[in-house]
Write an enzyme that holds these catalytic residues in place. Structure first.
Site, mmCIF file in Angstrom:
data_model
loop_
_atom_site.group_PDB
_atom_site.id
_atom_site.type_symbol
_atom_site.label_atom_id
_atom_site.label_comp_id
_atom_site.label_asym_id
_atom_site.label_seq_id
_atom_site.Cartn_x
_atom_site.Cartn_y
_atom_site.Cartn_z
ATOM 1 N N SER A 135 0.849 -1.185 0.000
ATOM 2 C CA SER A 135 0.000 0.000 0.000
ATOM 3 C C SER A 135 0.885 1.234 0.000
ATOM 4 O O SER A 135 2.021 1.195 0.484
ATOM 5 C CB SER A 135 -0.896 0.009 1.241
ATOM 6 O OG SER A 135 -1.534 1.256 1.407
ATOM 7 N N TYR A 145 -1.109 -1.041 10.482
ATOM 8 C CA TYR A 145 -1.360 -1.318 9.068
ATOM 9 C C TYR A 145 -0.205 -0.818 8.205
ATOM 10 O O TYR A 145 0.364 -1.584 7.411
ATOM 11 C CB TYR A 145 -2.674 -0.674 8.621
ATOM 12 C CG TYR A 145 -2.978 -0.944 7.161
ATOM 13 C CD1 TYR A 145 -3.573 -2.141 6.783
ATOM 14 C CD2 TYR A 145 -2.651 -0.023 6.175
ATOM 15 C CE1 TYR A 145 -3.842 -2.409 5.451
ATOM 16 C CE2 TYR A 145 -2.911 -0.288 4.842
ATOM 17 C CZ TYR A 145 -3.503 -1.482 4.486
ATOM 18 O OH TYR A 145 -3.747 -1.752 3.166
#
Length: 249
Positions: A135, A145
């Protein structure tokens, strides 16, 4: 006919990879937790593209699930797409440690173990490719994350450098905001994200396959996000963190 195994294959970027690779005449192995959804997805792909599609229900947050997929990879695949992933509702350190550990198992341990399971066959056949979906968050500071996705990027680059075999490609794919089920499942409010920052999953996959063919080790789809990452590298981490808090994960 080449074979591709895709984790998290029933929605979002994983489903877009399945459509693209089926159109490119790949035989598919689809991995996800929901067996009924896997079967529906496989039936649709077989009907539309006329390619063989195998379903492999597995929860990659468990050792049993990982072992099932490792076993299938040892039988040989030409392309591995490590796409499975999720976000946790809430913010660090308020998220229960069990949820955080589950995320790390799927984002990091699964990527490591499945890559290691696929590589021996690829090295024996002297060809193959692995795409590890990370990401743009990997380049910024936003809780567990972004930390897990930073590991995916570093691991992919390191593995490619250690392998030193141009016939086997390993690439981290780092998309920005993509219209998928991801934010809804993580109970994230995406209403503050500007409309022009959203990407389509099919466009992300198109850019990823192009960058993989070019031998890139990190793919950042779309000029908008290339600019975001480039600018992010120039500003202090404290400012990055403040911006991340405002616009979300």
């Amino acid at each position: 006919m080449p074979t591709a195994l895709i984790t998290g294959a029933t929605s979002g970027i994983g489903a877009a990879f399945a459509r693209r690779l089926a159109a490119d005449a790949y035989s598919l192995v689809l991995v996800a937790r929901d067996e009924l959804r896997l079967i529906r997805t496989a039936d649709q792909l077989k009907l539309r593209y006329g390619v063989p599609v195998e379903v492999l229900p597995a929860d990659l947050a468990t050792d049993e699930g990982l072992a099932k997929v490792e076993s299938r990879l040892r039988d040989g695949v030409d392309l591995l797409i490590n796409n499975a992933g999720f976000g946790n509702p809430g913010h660090f350190p308020d998220v229960p440690v069990e949820r955080e550990a589950r995320m790390l198992k799927v984002h990091c341990e699964a990527v490591l173990r499945l890559t290691l399971a696929a590589l021996p066959g690829m090295r024996e056949r002297e060809r193959g490719a692995i795409v590890n979906v990370a990401s743009v968050a990997a380049f910024f500071t936003r809780g567990t994350y972004s930390a897990s996705k930073a590991w995916v990027v570093n691991f992919s680059e390191s593995a490619a450098a250690e392998l030193r075999d141009p016939r086997i490609k390993i690439m981290a794919l780092c998309p920005g905001f993509v219209r998928t089920e991801f934010h809804q499942r993580a109970s994230m409010d995406s209403s503050t994200i500007p409309g022009f920052m959203w990407l389509k999953a099919d466009d992300v996959v198109r850019d990823a396959m192009r960058d993989l063919a070019l031998g890139k080790r990190v793919s950042i789809p779309d000029l908008r996000y290339k600019a975001v990452v480039a600018i992010g590298r120039l500003i202090p981490r404290s400012v990055q963190a403040m911006v991340s808090q405002r616009i979300g994960r």
